[in-house]
Design a protein around this motif. Sequence first.
Motif, PDB file in Angstrom:
ATOM      1  N   GLU A  59      52.737  56.105  41.519  1.00 20.06           N
ATOM      2  CA  GLU A  59      52.115  55.412  40.761  1.00 20.06           C
ATOM      3  C   GLU A  59      51.878  53.903  41.141  1.00 20.06           C
ATOM      4  OE1 GLU A  59      51.944  53.725  36.204  1.00 20.06           O
ATOM      5  OE2 GLU A  59      52.497  55.765  36.575  1.00 20.06           O
ATOM      6  N   LEU A  60      52.987  53.556  41.611  1.00 17.82           N
ATOM      7  CA  LEU A  60      53.179  52.067  42.201  1.00 17.82           C
ATOM      8  C   LEU A  60      52.277  51.923  43.452  1.00 17.82           C
ATOM      9  CD1 LEU A  60      56.858  51.024  41.563  1.00 17.82           C
ATOM     10  CD2 LEU A  60      54.818  49.895  40.392  1.00 17.82           C
ATOM     11  N   GLY A  61      52.429  52.895  44.031  1.00 16.14           N
ATOM     12  CA  GLY A  61      51.867  52.986  45.563  1.00 16.14           C
ATOM     13  C   GLY A  61      50.202  53.163  45.071  1.00 16.14           C
ATOM     14  N   GLN A  62      49.695  53.662  44.221  1.00 10.74           N
ATOM     15  CA  GLN A  62      48.300  53.985  43.976  1.00 10.74           C
ATOM     16  C   GLN A  62      47.779  52.745  43.477  1.00 10.74           C
ATOM     17  OE1 GLN A  62      46.262  56.386  44.499  1.00 10.74           O
ATOM     18  NE2 GLN A  62      48.047  57.724  45.336  1.00 10.74           N
ATOM     19  N   THR A  63      48.748  52.176  42.458  1.00  9.71           N
ATOM     20  CA  THR A  63      48.203  50.666  42.015  1.00  9.71           C
ATOM     21  C   THR A  63      48.167  49.638  42.963  1.00  9.71           C
ATOM     22  OG1 THR A  63      49.140  51.333  39.964  1.00  9.71           O
ATOM     23  CG2 THR A  63      48.854  49.103  40.280  1.00  9.71           C
ATOM     24  N   SER A  64      49.180  49.772  43.814  1.00 10.81           N
ATOM     25  CA  SER A  64      48.890  48.773  45.169  1.00 10.81           C
ATOM     26  C   SER A  64      47.713  48.690  45.819  1.00 10.81           C
ATOM     27  CB  SER A  64      50.262  49.107  45.759  1.00 10.81           C
ATOM     28  OG  SER A  64      49.979  48.119  47.050  1.00 10.81           O
ATOM     29  N   LYS A  65      47.399  50.296  46.304  1.00 12.60           N
ATOM     30  CA  LYS A  65      46.242  50.281  46.978  1.00 12.60           C
ATOM     31  C   LYS A  65      45.193  50.047  46.246  1.00 12.60           C
ATOM     32  CE  LYS A  65      44.027  54.208  49.407  1.00 12.60           C
ATOM     33  NZ  LYS A  65      44.405  55.808  49.698  1.00 12.60           N
ATOM     34  N   GLU A  66      44.948  50.291  45.071  1.00  7.09           N
ATOM     35  CA  GLU A  66      43.864  49.989  44.341  1.00  7.09           C
ATOM     36  C   GLU A  66      43.401  48.562  44.180  1.00  7.09           C
ATOM     37  OE1 GLU A  66      44.168  51.530  40.475  1.00  7.09           O
ATOM     38  OE2 GLU A  66      44.077  53.512  41.216  1.00  7.09           O
ATOM     39  N   LYS A  67      44.816  47.601  43.918  1.00  2.64           N
ATOM     40  CA  LYS A  67      44.744  46.285  43.827  1.00  2.64           C
ATOM     41  C   LYS A  67      44.177  45.530  45.372  1.00  2.64           C
ATOM     42  CE  LYS A  67      47.219  45.343  39.786  1.00  2.64           C
ATOM     43  NZ  LYS A  67      48.234  44.538  39.184  1.00  2.64           N
ATOM     44  N   VAL A  68      44.910  46.065  46.218  1.00  2.00           N
ATOM     45  CA  VAL A  68      44.405  45.608  47.799  1.00  2.00           C
ATOM     46  C   VAL A  68      42.988  45.959  47.930  1.00  2.00           C
ATOM     47  CG1 VAL A  68      44.774  45.726  50.153  1.00  2.00           C
ATOM     48  CG2 VAL A  68      46.959  45.717  48.647  1.00  2.00           C
ATOM     49  N   THR A  69      42.611  47.191  47.817  1.00  2.00           N
ATOM     50  CA  THR A  69      41.049  47.606  48.119  1.00  2.00           C
ATOM     51  C   THR A  69      39.990  46.647  47.135  1.00  2.00           C
ATOM     52  OG1 THR A  69      41.742  49.809  48.547  1.00  2.00           O
ATOM     53  CG2 THR A  69      39.299  49.336  47.980  1.00  2.00           C
ATOM     54  N   ALA A  70      40.517  46.301  45.854  1.00  2.00           N
ATOM     55  CA  ALA A  70      39.684  45.499  44.953  1.00  2.00           C
ATOM     56  C   ALA A  70      39.694  44.108  45.605  1.00  2.00           C
ATOM     57  CB  ALA A  70      40.222  45.459  43.774  1.00  2.00           C
ATOM     58  N   PHE A  71      40.806  43.580  45.941  1.00  2.00           N
ATOM     59  CA  PHE A  71      40.836  42.206  46.445  1.00  2.00           C
ATOM     60  C   PHE A  71      39.940  42.112  47.675  1.00  2.00           C
ATOM     61  CE2 PHE A  71      42.695  38.855  49.403  1.00  2.00           C
ATOM     62  CZ  PHE A  71      42.562  37.668  48.439  1.00  2.00           C
ATOM     63  N   GLU A  72      40.043  42.873  48.656  1.00  2.00           N
ATOM     64  CA  GLU A  72      39.335  43.254  49.853  1.00  2.00           C
ATOM     65  C   GLU A  72      37.623  43.150  49.835  1.00  2.00           C
ATOM     66  OE1 GLU A  72      41.151  46.530  51.810  1.00  2.00           O
ATOM     67  OE2 GLU A  72      42.677  45.089  52.907  1.00  2.00           O
ATOM     68  N   MET A  73      37.312  43.973  48.716  1.00  2.00           N
ATOM     69  CA  MET A  73      36.060  44.167  48.035  1.00  2.00           C
ATOM     70  C   MET A  73      35.427  42.631  47.649  1.00  2.00           C
ATOM     71  SD  MET A  73      35.151  46.822  49.522  1.00  2.00           S
ATOM     72  CE  MET A  73      33.804  47.676  48.887  1.00  2.00           C
TER      73      MET A  73
END
Length: 116
Positions: A59-73
Motif C-alpha cells: 500500500e505504501l508503494g502504491q501510494t508513493s507511485k500515485e503521488k510521484v505520478t501526480a506530481f510529475e503530471m
Amino acid sequence: MKIGSYDLAANNLYADMQSMSNQAQNRIMSDSKVDRNVINPTSSNFADMLEKAIDNVNELGQTSKEKVTAFEMGDRNVTLADAMIAKEKSGVAFEATVQVRNKVLEAYQKIMQMPV
C-alpha cells in the motif's frame, strides 16, 4: 523444612511447582468455555501478521507511485515534499521487509543445520 503443606527441600520444591503448574493448565484447558486467545491474548498467527505487513508495504508503494505520478503530471495538490516523503516511507518499509525476510531465512538455515 516444611512451611504449611509444602516441603521446601530443593528437589521437592521444583516438583511441587511443576505439579501446580500442570494442575492449573489442566484446569484451564478442561474448561470448554475458555478461548485460546484468553489464555494468551497477544498470540497471533505469524502468517497473518506477515501478510498484513506485506500488504502495508504494498500500500505504501502504491501510494508513493500515485503521488510521484501526480506530481510529475503537474497536480497542484501534491507537493514535491509529499512525493519525496511518500517515496522514502515506501523505501524504508521495503528495506525493513527485506531485513525481516533475511532474518527468517537465516533462522531457517540454522534450524536445518541442527543435528537431529
